[in-house]
Structure formats: C-alpha cells, structure tokens
Design a protein around this motif. Structure first.
Motif, PDB file in Angstrom:
ATOM      1  N   GLY A 108     115.560 -59.101 -29.523  1.00 41.51           N
ATOM      2  CA  GLY A 108     114.855 -57.949 -30.066  1.00 41.51           C
ATOM      3  C   GLY A 108     114.580 -58.052 -31.551  1.00 41.51           C
ATOM      4  N   GLN A 109     114.578 -59.279 -32.069  1.00 39.56           N
ATOM      5  CA  GLN A 109     114.349 -59.475 -33.505  1.00 39.56           C
ATOM      6  C   GLN A 109     112.926 -59.099 -33.899  1.00 39.56           C
ATOM      7  OE1 GLN A 109     115.005 -63.530 -34.704  1.00 39.56           O
ATOM      8  NE2 GLN A 109     114.363 -63.194 -36.826  1.00 39.56           N
ATOM      9  N   PHE A 110     111.976 -59.285 -32.972  1.00 40.78           N
ATOM     10  CA  PHE A 110     110.572 -59.021 -33.263  1.00 40.78           C
ATOM     11  C   PHE A 110     110.054 -57.912 -32.357  1.00 40.78           C
ATOM     12  CE2 PHE A 110     111.327 -63.585 -34.047  1.00 40.78           C
ATOM     13  CZ  PHE A 110     111.049 -63.622 -35.404  1.00 40.78           C
ATOM     14  N   ALA A 129     103.916 -63.531 -23.381  1.00 34.15           N
ATOM     15  CA  ALA A 129     104.318 -62.960 -24.662  1.00 34.15           C
ATOM     16  C   ALA A 129     105.477 -62.012 -24.387  1.00 34.15           C
ATOM     17  CB  ALA A 129     103.153 -62.239 -25.321  1.00 34.15           C
ATOM     18  N   ALA A 130     106.018 -61.399 -25.444  1.00 36.24           N
ATOM     19  CA  ALA A 130     107.097 -60.423 -25.283  1.00 36.24           C
ATOM     20  C   ALA A 130     106.868 -59.271 -26.255  1.00 36.24           C
ATOM     21  CB  ALA A 130     108.463 -61.058 -25.532  1.00 36.24           C
ATOM     22  N   GLN A 131     107.340 -58.096 -25.842  1.00 34.07           N
ATOM     23  CA  GLN A 131     107.060 -56.888 -26.604  1.00 34.07           C
ATOM     24  C   GLN A 131     108.237 -55.927 -26.558  1.00 34.07           C
ATOM     25  OE1 GLN A 131     103.143 -55.322 -25.904  1.00 34.07           O
ATOM     26  NE2 GLN A 131     103.864 -53.218 -26.038  1.00 34.07           N
ATOM     27  N   SER A 132     108.517 -55.326 -27.692  1.00 36.72           N
ATOM     28  CA  SER A 132     109.579 -54.324 -27.756  1.00 36.72           C
ATOM     29  C   SER A 132     109.209 -53.100 -26.930  1.00 36.72           C
ATOM     30  CB  SER A 132     109.812 -53.913 -29.208  1.00 36.72           C
ATOM     31  OG  SER A 132     110.612 -52.745 -29.276  1.00 36.72           O
ATOM     32  N   PRO A 133     110.161 -52.524 -26.201  1.00 35.79           N
ATOM     33  CA  PRO A 133     109.874 -51.280 -25.475  1.00 35.79           C
ATOM     34  C   PRO A 133     109.461 -50.133 -26.392  1.00 35.79           C
ATOM     35  CG  PRO A 133     111.908 -52.282 -24.692  1.00 35.79           C
ATOM     36  CD  PRO A 133     111.512 -53.025 -25.926  1.00 35.79           C
ATOM     37  N   ASN A 146     106.993 -56.334 -36.755  1.00 36.33           N
ATOM     38  CA  ASN A 146     107.044 -57.764 -37.035  1.00 36.33           C
ATOM     39  C   ASN A 146     106.530 -58.512 -35.820  1.00 36.33           C
ATOM     40  OD1 ASN A 146     108.507 -58.134 -39.745  1.00 36.33           O
ATOM     41  ND2 ASN A 146     109.827 -56.683 -38.681  1.00 36.33           N
ATOM     42  N   VAL A 147     105.507 -59.329 -36.044  1.00 33.60           N
ATOM     43  CA  VAL A 147     104.847 -60.077 -34.982  1.00 33.60           C
ATOM     44  C   VAL A 147     105.114 -61.564 -35.194  1.00 33.60           C
ATOM     45  CG1 VAL A 147     102.657 -60.597 -33.860  1.00 33.60           C
ATOM     46  CG2 VAL A 147     103.046 -58.318 -34.837  1.00 33.60           C
ATOM     47  N   GLU A 200     102.387 -50.650 -41.385  1.00 30.62           N
ATOM     48  CA  GLU A 200     102.386 -52.043 -41.819  1.00 30.62           C
ATOM     49  C   GLU A 200     102.548 -52.973 -40.621  1.00 30.62           C
ATOM     50  OE1 GLU A 200     105.556 -54.629 -44.378  1.00 30.62           O
ATOM     51  OE2 GLU A 200     104.882 -52.736 -45.308  1.00 30.62           O
ATOM     52  N   ILE A 201     101.858 -54.113 -40.683  1.00 26.88           N
ATOM     53  CA  ILE A 201     101.988 -55.177 -39.692  1.00 26.88           C
ATOM     54  C   ILE A 201     102.381 -56.441 -40.441  1.00 26.88           C
ATOM     55  CG2 ILE A 201     100.857 -56.497 -37.858  1.00 26.88           C
ATOM     56  CD1 ILE A 201      98.718 -54.219 -37.821  1.00 26.88           C
TER      57      ILE A 201
END
Length: 512
Positions: free
Chosen positions: A247-249, A488-492, A34-35, A228-229
C-alpha cells in the motif's frame, strides 16, 4: 465488440470506475496521490516522444484540440466543436474554445494554436508524418484554425488527438523552445517540481476550465478533486509489486501479470485491463543487418511467439497468440498476411533464408529494458530462437529512458522490444510513419497506406486495412508477437479512475 479496448476490473476490486451519477454527492476536494511509474521519463515534451509513460504524465499538463471518449470516438477538447469539412475532404476549419487559459494566466488564442501546430509539424514524428499531407495551416480569424490538405486524409483528427507525439497546445512564445525549458499548458494540473529519479509533482491549476458535459473517457468533464499528483519512478518491477502489496502507492502502473495473486492479497487491489495491447520486435530497416529484407524474413521465420508470450506472461489467461494486428472482435481484425506467423516458428525456413541472404555471422543487436519485465523475457526467448536458427545475437539491456533515446540512432541497434495499446485508428501505429525509429519506407507500404488513409468510406477502409497488414507481413518492419492483458494496482481509497491504457487522474478522488 464495437470497442477496440475492453476494460474490466479484477473481480476483487470493490471500486466503481463508472462516471458518477447525478444523484451521487460531489466528492471532497483534497489529498495527494503517489503514482508509481516504470521509470524516469526521457522528456516532459510529449511532442518529441512516443513513450506511453510521457503521454500518461503530460496529458495532465497539456491538452490537444480533440481527444477520445469511452468508445474511442473523437470529441472536442480545446476545440469548441467538431471541424467543418469541405466537400472535397481537404479543408478543415476548427473552431476554438474562448474560455481557455494557460497555466501562466494568459488566454489561449488562435496564434498560440497555430504556432503549436507548426511546431508539431517540425518536431513530432507524427507531426512530420502529417505535414506531408498539409498544404497550409492558418488562423482565418481569432477563434478558428484552418488546415488545408493536398489530399483527403482521414486520420488527421486522430493524429491531432493522441497524447504521445502529441499536437499539444502551448503559448506561442514557448513553441520557440526545442527542447522545451518551460512546461506551460492548459491542463487541469500544472508542473510544480521535477526532481529527476525522485518524482514529478503536479498541482491543481486554479484557472482551469473544464470541457462541458459528463466525464466520458478522455473527453467531457475533467474535475480537479486532488490537490496534487506525484509520479514516482520505480524502475524495478519487483519493487513496484512490493509497493502495491504494502500500500505504499495509490496507483501502480505496469505490473508483471504473474504478481496477480500477490497483489490480490495485498493492500492495493489489482486492475486488469483486458486485450490491452501487443508486444512487438521493431526492425531497423534503415541501417545494419536488419535492413536486408531477407534477414528480416529469416527473423520472422525463426521466432516462436507461443514460447515468447508464455515466458513473458505465464498463464494463457493473460495472453493470446495471434498474428493479426488487432484482436478478434475489433473492426480492424483481419488474417491477411498472417500465414507467415508460426506460433512455434520454423527454424528450417529461417536457416534457408539466412543462406539466401549470404549471412556472414554479423550480430543482431536487440535493445531491451527491465522496466517492462515482459520486454526482457521476450528478448531472452527471441535470442534463443534466433541463435538456434544460426544468428549471432547481442542482447543490450538498457534503462528505459536510455533505450527510447538510443533507438532514434540507427547505428546503435538492429531490433528493439516495444509494445502498444490497441489504438483506435491504425494510422496511429508507429510503423505507419516513415520517420519513427524503424524507418519503414517502401513503395508497397506507401501504396497500401495512401489508399487506406485517403478513403473516407468506413467500410471500405476496413477492407483496405487488410492490404496494409499484408504489406507489414511481406516487408517485416516489425514482428507482432501476440496480445496481452495489462495489470496495475490501485488503493481502495482512490476512486473515480477509469481503467485505461494511459491512466489519468482528473476526476479521481480520495475517500477517508
């Protein structure tokens, strides 16, 4: 610095964004990401929009003949090789890949490419800009496209490569649609569902044929690890911040830089893109109060970029105050014309210019939005300085999708807040086109731009760009405010993503 964009990660981001070495195990396929995006895109037709959000999403669905590698060099995408160029620089013959299939199962042919480029000439602002130089586009055989120009035009391939106002390739039958009602491309992911204001769902295209070679910026291998994106519109910046912290996205685009510390301590980790781009105030030179050059000069004198950038980005570690259109270290950096750029403005000069312009108190209408929070803060400070100089100002705050639509109507605005990444070819900058909102047209511009675009010697082009920048400062079709870093932010768990101005998720994968 040879690269125009310098990408770096926040020190806390313990992820590898470099291309995988041969020795690494192939990542597992599968998973959904999820972006979070800044809002609902105004369209999914990247030909008719210059919005970065549209280009970011649709580059997964549609592809162009060429694209940019990690050093911002041009590389083939749907073309099979770089073009053959005639000795006079006017004729390009582009060989086409023969292994490409559209998402409807049909093979890509020269007829599809020809029809797509002809549509681009008609409906895309950059296509219309280029069409003025094109004598003919034809398909001399089933596997190539021929473009004949009326004069050498060096930016042609860059214009064919950019992902907004984009020369995307689609099935011939689809090119008859304006606006598009079908969204069939050649990209690694295809559109499955679009639920406005909820999500845009892309799924893996099983028939995709990747370009050969290693992953290299937007070029090279495009591997489809993800099932899927989902692009999710999240227009409120605070909601995006909270979503990243919790961490929702899996990826969150365009965060306010002042949220850096909060993001760093949250579940997603910050991604800082340094020397990302430049915010601007675009002037309506076609109609209304800003069509008067003296009024534009008064606006230029009144504004205080130091305060505007401070309000927008807080700490100086996130911005620089600089009037040059490209940052120091870029081959395009020049100070030509920048003597008119005053970090704290010149109110007295602005008042003098208003008197010369016989200003009668007409309101300056500034379009802005809060999806990009820094746009709104810039507009607020601009309003204060313009009023101090004697202007009346109306701040029109709109949803981003409405703003991108309304800025195409010259009756509705006098200035709007925008921004752009530092683009690899200056001709890609919106103000260089006569047809993009702002509609800057002048003999001074045309003389400087034509000389720049027709020069094939790279070193001479660098010198000629200084003349274009000087013309921008003299005519004031826009006001460049400064340079900024993007957050921006990104999940590990999400890996394989290269920090970039238009984030892409082919080659990305999830770890357990």
């Amino acid at each position: 610095m040879s690269r125009i964009l310098r990408f770096s990660l926040a020190a806390t981001l313990a992820l590898s964004f470099t291309s995988m070495s041969v020795a690494q195990a192939e990542p597992e396929r599968g998973g959904v990401i999820n972006v979070a995006m800044i809002g609902e895109p105004p369209t999914l037709d990247p030909m008719v929009s210059t919005a970065d959000m549209v280009g970011t999403i649709t580059q997964h669905i549609f592809e162009t003949l060429y694209t940019f590698d990690s050093k911002w060099q041009l590389v083939p995408l749907l073309a099979s090789a770089m073009p053959t160029l005639s000795a006079d620089g006017k004729t390009y013959v582009i060989p086409l890949r023969q292994d490409v299939t559209f998402q409807n199962g049909q093979p890509m042919t020269a007829k599809d490419v020809l029809a797509s480029l002809q549509r681009w000439e008609k409906v895309a602002s950059r296509g219309r800009q280029t069409a003025e130089k094109i004598v003919e586009i034809s398909s001399p055989d089933e596997h190539s496209i021929k473009i004949v120009l009326n004069q050498p035009y060096v930016p042609l391939l860059s214009l064919l490569s950019l992902n907004n106002s984009a020369a995307i390739i689609m099935p011939e039958a689809q090119t008859k649609q304006t606006p598009l009602t079908e969204f069939v491309g050649t990209g690694p992911y295809q559109l499955k569902s679009h639920q406005p204001d909820r999500f845009i769902q892309l799924t893996r295209f099983a028939g995709y044929k990747s370009p050969e070679g290693d992953a290299n910026g937007y070029g090279g291998a495009r591997k489809q690890y993800l099932d899927e994106i989902r692009f999710v519109p999240v227009p409120d910046p605070n909601t995006r911040v909270e979503g990243a912290a919790s961490g929702q996205f899996d990826y969150v685009d365009s965060l306010p830089v002042e949220s850096y510390e909060k993001i760093k301590s949250g579940k997603d980790k910050p991604v800082m893109i340094k020397s990302f781009g430049w915010p601007t105030l675009v002037m309506n030179t076609r109609q209304g109060i800003a069509s008067n050059p003296l009024i534009r000069k008064a606006i230029q004198a009144a504004l205080a970029p130091q305060d505007m950038m401070t309000a927008a980005f807080g700490s100086p570690e996130f911005f620089t105050v600089d009037g040059a259109m490209y940052p120091k270290g870029s081959i395009w950096y020049t100070e030509a014309g920048t003597s008119a750029y005053k970090p704290m403005g010149d109110t007295a000069k602005a008042q003098q210019l208003l008197k010369q312009a016989n200003y009668q108190g007409q309101p300056i209408r500034i379009l802005t939005s809060r999806q990009y929070e820094f746009h709104y803060k810039i507009a607020q400070v601009a309003e204060a300085y313009l009023e101090a100089a004697g202007f009346k100002v109306t701040l029109d705050v709109q949803e981003r999708a409405s703003l991108t639509k309304n800025r195409t109507d010259p009756k509705l605005w006098d200035m709007y807040v925008s921004h752009s990444p530092f683009l690899p070819e200056p001709t890609l900058i919106g103000v260089m086109s006569d047809t993009l909102p702002g509609w800057w047209v002048s003999d001074k511009k045309h003389a400087a731009v034509q000389a720049f675009n027709s020069e094939t010697d790279p070193q001479k082009r660098i010198a000629l760009w200084a003349n274009v920048q000087k013309a921008i400062y003299e005519d004031v079709p826009l006001y460049k405010i400064g340079n900024f870093n993007a957050l921006a932010a990104q999940s590990p768990k999400l890996q394989g993503v290269e920090p970039s101005p238009w984030p892409y998720f082919w080659n990305a994968y999830l770890t357990k």
